[in-house]
Motif scaffolding. Structure first.
Motif, PDB file in Angstrom:
ATOM      1  N   ASP A 164      -4.108  -3.958  -5.314  1.00  0.00           N
ATOM      2  CA  ASP A 164      -4.918  -4.258  -4.210  1.00  0.00           C
ATOM      3  C   ASP A 164      -3.913  -4.419  -3.060  1.00  0.00           C
ATOM      4  OD1 ASP A 164      -7.220  -3.459  -5.518  1.00  0.00           O
ATOM      5  OD2 ASP A 164      -7.759  -5.597  -5.701  1.00  0.00           O
ATOM      6  N   ALA A 167      -2.461  -1.226  -1.935  1.00  0.00           N
ATOM      7  CA  ALA A 167      -3.560  -0.283  -1.295  1.00  0.00           C
ATOM      8  C   ALA A 167      -4.088  -0.630  -0.144  1.00  0.00           C
ATOM      9  CB  ALA A 167      -4.875  -0.308  -2.298  1.00  0.00           C
ATOM     10  N   GLU A 168      -4.270  -2.099   0.276  1.00  0.00           N
ATOM     11  CA  GLU A 168      -4.626  -2.551   1.683  1.00  0.00           C
ATOM     12  C   GLU A 168      -3.550  -2.351   2.695  1.00  0.00           C
ATOM     13  OE1 GLU A 168      -7.248  -3.944   3.005  1.00  0.00           O
ATOM     14  OE2 GLU A 168      -8.224  -3.813   1.062  1.00  0.00           O
ATOM     15  N   SER A 169      -2.411  -2.084   2.234  1.00  0.00           N
ATOM     16  CA  SER A 169      -1.321  -1.934   3.353  1.00  0.00           C
ATOM     17  C   SER A 169      -1.429  -0.509   3.800  1.00  0.00           C
ATOM     18  CB  SER A 169      -0.189  -2.669   2.989  1.00  0.00           C
ATOM     19  OG  SER A 169       0.338  -1.482   1.988  1.00  0.00           O
ATOM     20  N   LYS A 171      -3.792   1.226   4.292  1.00  0.00           N
ATOM     21  CA  LYS A 171      -4.803   1.796   5.142  1.00  0.00           C
ATOM     22  C   LYS A 171      -4.246   1.735   6.873  1.00  0.00           C
ATOM     23  CE  LYS A 171      -8.724  -0.673   2.899  1.00  0.00           C
ATOM     24  NZ  LYS A 171      -9.331  -1.927   3.142  1.00  0.00           N
ATOM     25  N   LYS A 172      -3.111   1.028   6.925  1.00  0.00           N
ATOM     26  CA  LYS A 172      -2.456   0.724   8.154  1.00  0.00           C
ATOM     27  C   LYS A 172      -1.251   1.752   8.358  1.00  0.00           C
ATOM     28  CE  LYS A 172      -3.327  -3.984   7.570  1.00  0.00           C
ATOM     29  NZ  LYS A 172      -2.721  -5.048   6.542  1.00  0.00           N
ATOM     30  N   ASP A 174       0.903   5.355   8.499  1.00  0.00           N
ATOM     31  CA  ASP A 174       0.827   6.675   8.565  1.00  0.00           C
ATOM     32  C   ASP A 174       2.356   7.325   7.736  1.00  0.00           C
ATOM     33  OD1 ASP A 174       1.491   9.297   9.394  1.00  0.00           O
ATOM     34  OD2 ASP A 174       1.077   9.000  11.549  1.00  0.00           O
ATOM     35  N   TRP A 202       2.263   8.249  -2.945  1.00  0.00           N
ATOM     36  CA  TRP A 202       1.393   8.176  -1.682  1.00  0.00           C
ATOM     37  C   TRP A 202       2.245   8.946  -0.686  1.00  0.00           C
ATOM     38  CZ3 TRP A 202       2.487   5.920   3.258  1.00  0.00           C
ATOM     39  CH2 TRP A 202       1.483   6.119   3.964  1.00  0.00           C
TER      40      TRP A 202
END
Ligand code: F6P
Length: 518
Positions: A164, A167-169, A171-172, A174, A202
């Motif tokens: 998590d 995964a959270e990071s 989101k921010k 590119d 990813w």
């Protein structure tokens, strides 16, 4: 000394602070609010002589194999040295340090300026530092502490094996504009390799295999393993086995710091540490900040039975200082065998905790003021505010001074009554014993240089305590056992082949697998 209160000692000698302080450069270290008198200090200094600290310091700086159990030197001081030669196995290591420092500088400049670009030709906007322990805590702490000096790049620190976290990071981020710095001295650490692999997958959802070279760099002492992972050799920033993980932010492990604040500021950080090294190496023990700090800590740990020490920086920028020091101090001196391999019959490593003031005041200060435990505290404050909000800064610093005064003086029943407390029952709850020890560090300003000195000060404190306790401070075998067991359990969870455990662990594993199957 147990019978003599600090209140009495200040009453007898209101000028104690003139005797018990050290002024060094931008640092004022006032240790007068401690349960010591001149004789205590003399005896503690005698202890330092008795354990031959002078000789130990000389060995520490000159590259002796003081990390005996791992058969190597602990030479983080070489990373900021301006000596001409420091030999490891007969080879001068300073030229190779310089080569890596130049590489850090060139790389940081190319990323910050936007000359180095991602796979679609865009400059980088985000840096993800993937590492754990010493490969995370130092750079994370320093990047946070030096936020005022930072450039446009956004820094992210991913350490936990908890998916998590990564995964959270994402989101921010590119993929076109994100640079990954994978930091692992051994390049075998489960958390770091799993997270690096996760981010590579990813990234490859948007890019091609050949683009990895542009977006992934590594810091490691294990070049073969990094190459196996697929990072190009010229994107590897080497480190060496004579740098301990928790003392490595001065090496290429600090690459994220250089990216965040620029290489000039990174160099100033090293400069500040170097100045503290020179102070520690050359100053007589009574005027030597790390030595006096370590002796005071030994005093409370071994003579008063204090289990913990709190570190309270009055700067929000230093909110990651306590977690950083927890690894530095507790991984180093959390040992129970002496240097001859015998179990010690005295206390060693302190438990470190803390939070920035004034937040800490509203969280756990109650216990320090009125609880049953004695918790020596380091208060760290700055004369100047970075943003120049002097109104807030004066309020902040008035709290800083007030807390050490309150901890020293306390408040007796007569004072409570004089303040209008009429209820005798309630008055008892409103009294404070005082006589609580604090060290005060008043530093001119939080800069890369003063931060470097502050961190080096704590590194040397750790070293001195290791010498006094006659323990080895630079290994960490205690962390390894849990890692081994985790690997065995992971194998069981993934294959279903259960192994023998204690009753509780077996019970928990069964519950976990049964619930998962449902
Ligand atoms: O937690 C144990 C430890 O070995 C630390 O000492 C070290 O800082 C951390 O793991 C990370 O190790 P590496 O840099 O090799 O990934």
């Amino acid at each position: 000394m147990e019978q003599i209160s600090m209140q009495t000692m200040f009453g007898d000698d209101p000028h104690r602070a003139e005797k018990f302080h050290i002024q060094w450069g931008d640092f004022l270290f006032d240790y007068s609010k401690n349960r010591i008198n001149s004789q205590t200090l003399d005896l503690l200094l005698e202890l330092a002589e008795e354990v031959n600290l002078k000789d130990a310091i000389q060995k520490y700086f000159s590259g002796d194999r003081i990390n005996v159990t791992e058969n190597r030197a602990a030479l983080h001081t070489a990373l900021r040295s301006s000596e001409k030669s420091i030999l490891v196995e007969g080879v001068n290591i300073l030229p190779e340090i310089e080569v890596v420092q130049s590489k850090i500088k060139a790389f940081a400049q190319s990323v910050i300026s936007g000359n180095r670009k991602g796979f679609t030709g865009k400059p980088f906007t985000d840096i993800v530092n993937i590492g754990i322990g010493g490969s995370d805590l130092g750079p994370d702490m320093a990047v946070e502490a030096l936020q005022f000096y930072k450039n446009h790049l956004n820094l992210h620190f991913i350490s936990n094996i908890d998916g998590d976290h990564a995964a959270e990071s994402i989101k921010k981020l590119d993929p076109e504009t994100t640079l990954f710095v994978v930091v692992s001295k051994t390049f075998t650490t489960q958390e770091t390799l799993s997270n690096a692999t996760f981010f590579k997958h990813w990234f490859l959802q948007s890019a091609k295999q050949e683009d990895v070279a542009k977006h992934f760099v590594a810091v490691s002492a294990n070049i073969d393993k990094v190459s196996e992972f697929g990072i190009a050799e010229d994107s590897i920033f080497p480190m060496w086995d004579w740098v301990g993980g928790r003392f490595s932010m001065w090496s290429a492990v600090g690459l994220s710091i250089a990216l965040s604040v620029g290489s000039e500021n990174f160099e100033k950080l090293l400069e500040g540490a170097k100045e503290m090294d020179a102070h520690f190496e050359s100053c007589s023990f009574e005027s030597n900040i790390p030595v006096v700090l370590a002796l005071l800590s030994v005093w409370y740990n071994n003579f008063f039975g204090c289990e913990t020490e709190a570190v309270i920086p009055y700067s929000q920028y230093l909110k990651k200082l306590a977690p950083y020091l927890q690894q530095a101090v507790m991984e180093s001196n959390g040992k129970s065998f002496d240097r001859d391999g015998n179990p010690v019959n005295y206390q060693t490593g302190n438990i470190i905790w803390g939070e920035p003031g004034s937040n800490a005041q509203h969280a756990f200060f109650q216990l320090i003021h009125q609880g049953t435990k004695l918790v020596p505290c380091d208060f760290i404050g700055f004369v100047e505010s970075l943003h120049g909000n002097n109104e807030h800064h004066d309020k902040l610093m008035s709290n800083f001074f007030a807390q050490t005064e309150a901890l020293l003086l306390g408040k007796n029943c007569d004072e409570v009554t004089a303040e209008g407390g009429q209820d005798r029952f309630l008055n008892a709850f409103k009294t404070f014993g005082g006589n609580k020890p604090t060290n005060t560090f008043l530093i001119q300003k939080l800069t890369p240089k003063t931060l470097g000195s502050l961190i080096a000060m704590y590194e040397h404190k750790i070293f001195v305590q290791g010498v006094i306790w006659n323990i080895f401070s630079y290994d960490q075998f205690g962390v390894e056992y849990g890692k081994q067991l985790a690997n065995t359990i992971l194998d069981e969870i993934t294959t279903g082949n259960s192994k023998k455990h204690d009753g509780s662990t077996e019970f928990l594993l069964k519950y976990y697998s049964d619930i998962k199957i449902e």
